[in-house]
Design an enzyme around this catalytic site. Structure first.
Site, PDB file in Angstrom:
ATOM      1  N   CYS A 127       0.822  -1.212   0.000  1.00 37.29           N
ATOM      2  CA  CYS A 127       0.000   0.000   0.000  1.00 37.29           C
ATOM      3  C   CYS A 127       0.856   1.261   0.000  1.00 37.29           C
ATOM      4  O   CYS A 127       0.435   2.304  -0.509  1.00 37.29           O
ATOM      5  CB  CYS A 127      -0.950  -0.005   1.194  1.00 37.29           C
ATOM      6  N   CYS A 159      14.949   5.265  -4.403  1.00 37.49           N
ATOM      7  CA  CYS A 159      13.499   5.142  -4.506  1.00 37.49           C
ATOM      8  C   CYS A 159      12.917   5.700  -3.210  1.00 37.49           C
ATOM      9  O   CYS A 159      13.511   6.579  -2.592  1.00 37.49           O
ATOM     10  CB  CYS A 159      13.086   3.693  -4.754  1.00 37.49           C
TER      11      CYS A 159
END
Length: 394
Positions: free
Chosen positions: A198, A351
């Site tokens: 998520c 990232c």
């Protein structure tokens, strides 16, 4: 489901639950079953929040909560059990306080620990129903398998972006027939690299509330015997289009837990089991270590004006939220864009947290022989925490 329903309701409880009791099919017998039931909720986050609130309000007598996380700012968009003052507190601690304030007539038991193959059976054994509100495959398979081995019904739900699922696994009906479980639906996990969590893929904030309350409804049906639980059926919701479907789920004779020839009699190492990769890829435990730089080292290079290349392998929508002014090359395109990545100077790849960038480095090193690639340890999250606290996180 049969539960010990001998403990009577007090005068105060009858008044509190009167809207349940006056339902003819439910009546005082259904409420007594709730009072004497024990439900274990795995996870108190997006799904766990509405699930716990409604089970508490409904009068489930004993509720166990398993969670080892702490409340974070990013949780508050969907985890309605918590408020701003709870940030930084253990979730089980904040949850118990909120739930006891909602209903002082019930008992809350907390397990501030990570569920694993060593403690799951011991924690599960005293509960009547298990409710799975987890968000990762290792725990999902662990919950399923422990429920099957102990003969407990497992009320399952999951959410991702705009989509949700609900089902009731391992449910024994009035005829004594045991329904399908999660391994009948998904015998093995999908490749890890194809399953964003998520934090990476996102979830619309209202969806956990919609699915979590449906999950609570299934728990109540299982306990009271009122209605038809979603056993043998998988409910699917697309909140973006508000389309719903119900799929039939059947027992699989090859199920390793309770098929015709069971091969699994205990819990296994679920992190290893769920680390299934695409052909030719390596397991997480066998991955090659990559070179790293810290966010402080990156900051020094930036201040010195050093000649290096900074590459961001997140998605465009993530880059638009916050970025470190690196060149955007999403992970799924990184091997096709290798010509844009220098070989004659230091290249720092990052990232959100460091996992995807490490995967990018391994791919580039294996396919193109790079030896000048460095992973930014902790990614954007570490940079925002340790270098520039004005940056937003997600």
């Amino acid at each position: 489901m049969s539960t010990n329903n001998g403990t009577p309701l007090s005068k105060e409880e009858i008044a509190r639950y009167s809207r349940h009791i006056i339902i003819p099919e439910f009546n005082i017998e259904g409420q007594r079953k709730l009072k004497n039931a024990k439900v274990l909720v795995i996870g108190s986050g997006g799904l766990g929040s509405p699930l716990l609130l409604y089970l508490t309000a409904a009068g489930v007598g004993t509720i166990g909560i398993v969670d080892f996380d702490v409340v974070d700012d990013s949780n508050l968009q969907r985890q309605v059990l918590f408020t701003v003052p709870d940030v930084g507190r253990p979730k089980v601690e904040a949850a118990k306080e909120r739930l006891q304030a909602l209903n002082p007539f019930i008992n809350i038991i907390t397990y501030n620990t990570q569920l694993n193959s060593e403690n799951a059976l011991e924690i599960f054994k005293d509960y009547d129903v298990i409710a799975d509100g987890t968000d990762n495959f290792p725990t999902r398979y662990l919950v399923n398998d422990a429920s099957v081995l102990l003969g407990k019904p497992n009320v399952y739900a999951s959410i991702f972006r705009f989509e949700g699922q609900v089902s009731v696994f391992n449910y024994t009906n009035k005829d004594g027939e045991v329904g399908p479980n999660y391994r009948d639906l998904f015998p093995e996990p999908p490749p890890a690299e194809l399953v964003p969590n998520c934090a990476e893929g996102g979830v619309i904030g209202v969806l956990p509330g919609m699915i979590g309350t449906m999950q609570a409804n299934e728990v109540i049906k299982v306990i009271t015997g009122v209605g038809e639980p979603l056993a043998g059926r998988l409910f699917l919701l697309d909140a973006a289009t508000f389309e719903t479907r119900i799929l039939k789920v059947r027992r699989n004779k090859n199920n390793p837990l309770n098929g015709e020839n069971p091969t699994q009699t205990g819990l296994i190492d679920y992190v290893q089991f769920c680390d299934v990769k695409l052909p030719g890829a390596v397991a997480e435990s066998e991955k090659k270590e990559v070179k790293e730089v810290t966010v402080h080292e990156l900051k020094s290079l930036q201040e010195e004006g050093a000649n290096f290349q900074l590459i961001d392998v997140r998605e465009t929508y993530e880059y638009d939220i916050v970025n470190l002014a690196g060149e955007l090359i999403p992970l799924k395109t990184v091997t096709d864009a290798a010509e844009r990545i220098a070989k004659d100077k230091q290249v720092i790849i990052h990232c959100r947290s460091g996992k995807r960038s490490a995967d990018a480095i391994r791919q580039l090193e294996a396919l193109f022989g790079y030896d000048n690639l460095y992973n930014l340890k902790g990614g954007v999250l570490a940079y925002a925490k340790e270098i520039d606290t004005s940056l937003p996180t997600y």
